[in-house]
Design a protein around this motif. Structure first.
Motif, PDB file in Angstrom:
ATOM      1  N   THR A  48       0.824  -1.215   0.000  1.00  0.00           N
ATOM      2  CA  THR A  48       0.000   0.000   0.000  1.00  0.00           C
ATOM      3  C   THR A  48       0.861   1.269   0.000  1.00  0.00           C
ATOM      4  O   THR A  48       0.663   2.179  -0.816  1.00  0.00           O
ATOM      5  CB  THR A  48      -0.892   0.027   1.269  1.00  0.00           C
ATOM      6  OG1 THR A  48      -1.317  -1.292   1.560  1.00  0.00           O
ATOM      7  CG2 THR A  48      -2.073   0.951   1.087  1.00  0.00           C
ATOM      8  N   VAL A  49       1.798   1.315   0.933  1.00  0.00           N
ATOM      9  CA  VAL A  49       2.606   2.523   1.083  1.00  0.00           C
ATOM     10  C   VAL A  49       3.503   2.733  -0.153  1.00  0.00           C
ATOM     11  O   VAL A  49       3.797   3.871  -0.535  1.00  0.00           O
ATOM     12  CB  VAL A  49       3.409   2.409   2.404  1.00  0.00           C
ATOM     13  CG1 VAL A  49       4.530   3.419   2.470  1.00  0.00           C
ATOM     14  CG2 VAL A  49       2.457   2.593   3.584  1.00  0.00           C
ATOM     15  N   MET A 224      12.784   5.014  -0.102  1.00  0.00           N
ATOM     16  CA  MET A 224      11.577   5.199   0.714  1.00  0.00           C
ATOM     17  C   MET A 224      11.876   5.039   2.198  1.00  0.00           C
ATOM     18  O   MET A 224      11.306   5.732   3.038  1.00  0.00           O
ATOM     19  CB  MET A 224      10.487   4.209   0.287  1.00  0.00           C
ATOM     20  CG  MET A 224       9.764   4.646  -0.971  1.00  0.00           C
ATOM     21  SD  MET A 224       8.469   3.489  -1.448  1.00  0.00           S
ATOM     22  CE  MET A 224       7.376   3.530  -0.022  1.00  0.00           C
ATOM     23  N   PHE A 247       8.651  -0.204   9.695  1.00  0.00           N
ATOM     24  CA  PHE A 247       7.535  -0.363   8.765  1.00  0.00           C
ATOM     25  C   PHE A 247       8.067  -0.859   7.426  1.00  0.00           C
ATOM     26  O   PHE A 247       7.551  -1.801   6.836  1.00  0.00           O
ATOM     27  CB  PHE A 247       6.771   0.959   8.569  1.00  0.00           C
ATOM     28  CG  PHE A 247       5.539   0.765   7.739  1.00  0.00           C
ATOM     29  CD1 PHE A 247       4.318   0.566   8.342  1.00  0.00           C
ATOM     30  CD2 PHE A 247       5.613   0.711   6.347  1.00  0.00           C
ATOM     31  CE1 PHE A 247       3.174   0.323   7.580  1.00  0.00           C
ATOM     32  CE2 PHE A 247       4.488   0.472   5.583  1.00  0.00           C
ATOM     33  CZ  PHE A 247       3.265   0.284   6.202  1.00  0.00           C
TER      34      PHE A 247
HETATM   35  P1  A3P Z   1       7.864  -6.369   4.480  1.00  0.00           P
HETATM   36  O1  A3P Z   1       7.291  -6.301   5.870  1.00  0.00           O
HETATM   37  O2  A3P Z   1       7.854  -7.774   3.933  1.00  0.00           O
HETATM   38  O3  A3P Z   1       9.194  -5.718   4.353  1.00  0.00           O
HETATM   39  P2  A3P Z   1       1.760  -2.152   3.228  1.00  0.00           P
HETATM   40  O4  A3P Z   1       2.242  -0.817   2.804  1.00  0.00           O
HETATM   41  O5  A3P Z   1       0.609  -2.688   2.422  1.00  0.00           O
HETATM   42  O6  A3P Z   1       1.515  -2.196   4.700  1.00  0.00           O
HETATM   43  O7  A3P Z   1       2.929  -3.200   2.920  1.00  0.00           O
HETATM   44  C1  A3P Z   1       4.138  -3.145   3.638  1.00  0.00           C
HETATM   45  C2  A3P Z   1       5.138  -4.060   2.958  1.00  0.00           C
HETATM   46  O8  A3P Z   1       5.541  -3.453   1.711  1.00  0.00           O
HETATM   47  C3  A3P Z   1       6.400  -4.220   3.803  1.00  0.00           C
HETATM   48  O9  A3P Z   1       6.875  -5.547   3.530  1.00  0.00           O
HETATM   49  C4  A3P Z   1       7.290  -3.149   3.189  1.00  0.00           C
HETATM   50  O10 A3P Z   1       8.655  -3.313   3.444  1.00  0.00           O
HETATM   51  C5  A3P Z   1       6.951  -3.334   1.700  1.00  0.00           C
HETATM   52  N1  A3P Z   1       7.381  -2.196   0.886  1.00  0.00           N
HETATM   53  C6  A3P Z   1       7.072  -0.891   1.021  1.00  0.00           C
HETATM   54  N2  A3P Z   1       7.740  -0.149   0.114  1.00  0.00           N
HETATM   55  C7  A3P Z   1       8.484  -1.006  -0.617  1.00  0.00           C
HETATM   56  C8  A3P Z   1       9.421  -0.842  -1.708  1.00  0.00           C
HETATM   57  N3  A3P Z   1       9.730   0.351  -2.204  1.00  0.00           N
HETATM   58  N4  A3P Z   1      10.012  -1.957  -2.201  1.00  0.00           N
HETATM   59  C9  A3P Z   1       9.717  -3.175  -1.712  1.00  0.00           C
HETATM   60  N5  A3P Z   1       8.863  -3.392  -0.676  1.00  0.00           N
HETATM   61  C10 A3P Z   1       8.261  -2.308  -0.143  1.00  0.00           C
END
Ligand code: A3P
Length: 288
Positions: A48-49, A224, A247
């Motif tokens: 999502t993020v 990020m 996160f």
């Molecule tokens: P992990 O906990 O496996 O690292 P959401 O935003 O839906 O809560 O999802 C969070 C997951 O997306 C986390 O996974 C986070 O690290 C991953 N994530 C966020 N930005 C990312 C990016 N630029 N590249 C890869 N994974 C990313």
């Protein structure tokens, strides 16, 4: 805190009270979608993020201002969360939003509009692992218990936004035609420029290769993680404590292999298989 204190139940789906209320859900139901709105729909912990970083840049042709000046939750708000009402008037069209809602809980105006959806799916094993660590850092969610206990909650859908399989099924059975594009977290990790090109085409943007490369660089896991507008370091630790588990934790494919025992893998696979046995679609990952 008891489950009742942490969650509200919305049409049988658990939502954290910290970020959702009956008012925010009413606001979402009454929300008037515009035809050029774009929503990334994502089951929690599936990227999502990441989409909150990507969408503004794809829509605005790579202008970094939003990702450097506005926290992700206000830059690309959640349709169902309390903040939408606060920031909605500041969103410039085309308005990017995110949502964790299953399809049947989307508001009526979404169905009648021409707003587009990018549905992001992630291997449920990695979703579960990511969610397990997220529950350790999120002060507004219950303690996940042991990994085994959390797996049971996840498979039974006793987690925020319900069962992963129900969510995927709901979004695979829409009648949105060419208004919906499916992409996986794994495709994005393996080849982000290719994923960005697909999104750009879908959203009718004509981004140059230079812009694609620029967006790729600014939406990388490492960039990020260092971006205070995106790494949740601005949120008080009582809500999200990056010292307990960041996160932006690992951002990789297949971390489940470091956490699942062979018994857990067999159980997880058989429950997901059973939940999906009557479905006509196949998952993009092998669950063998
Ligand atoms: P992990 O906990 O496996 O690292 P959401 O935003 O839906 O809560 O999802 C969070 C997951 O997306 C986390 O996974 C986070 O690290 C991953 N994530 C966020 N930005 C990312 C990016 N630029 N590249 C890869 N994974 C990313």
């Amino acid at each position: 805190m008891s489950s009742e204190e942490i969650y509200l139940s919305y049409h049988g789906v658990l939502l954290p009270k910290e970020t959702h209320s009956l008012e925010s859900l009413r606001f979402a139901q009454d929300f008037t979608f515009k035809d050029d709105d774009v929503v990334a729909v994502v089951y929690p912990k599936s990227g999502t993020v990441w989409m909150q970083e990507i969408l503004p840049l794809v829509l605005n042709g790579g202008d970094l201002t939003p990702i450097h000046t506005v926290p992700n939750w206000d830059r690309v708000p959640w349709l169902e969360e309390k903040r939408l009402e606060v920031v909605v008037d500041k969103l410039a069209s085309p308005r990017p939003m995110v949502s964790h809602l299953p399809y049947h809980l989307m508001p009526p105006s979404f169905l009648t509009s021409k707003a587009k959806v990018i549905y992001v799916m992630r291997n449920p094993r990695d979703v579960m692992v990511s969610s397990y660590f997220f529950h350790q850092m999120a002060g507004f969610l219950p303690d996940p218990g042991t990994f085994d206990e959390f797996m049971n909650s996840f498979l039974e859908g006793k987690v925020m936004f319900g069962k992963w399989t129900d969510h995927v099924k709901s979004w695979k059975h829409t009648e949105l035609g060419d208004r919906i594009m499916y992409i996986t977290y794994e495709e994005m990790v393996q080849d982000l420029p290719a994923a960005l090109r697909r999104m750009s085409d879908f959203l009718g943007r004509d981004l140059s290769e230079e812009t694609i490369q620029k967006i790729t660089e600014h939406c990388s896991f490492k960039t990020m993680k260092d971006n205070v507008m995106s790494n949740f370091s601005l949120v008080p630790k009582v809500y999200l404590d990056n010292d307990k588990s960041p996160f932006l934790r690992k951002g990789v494919i297949g971390d489940w292999k470091n956490h699942f025992s062979s018994e857990q893998l067999a159980k997880f696979t058989s429950v997901i298989d059973k939940d999906l046995e009557k479905e006509s679609f196949t998952l993009p990952w092998s669950l063998d």
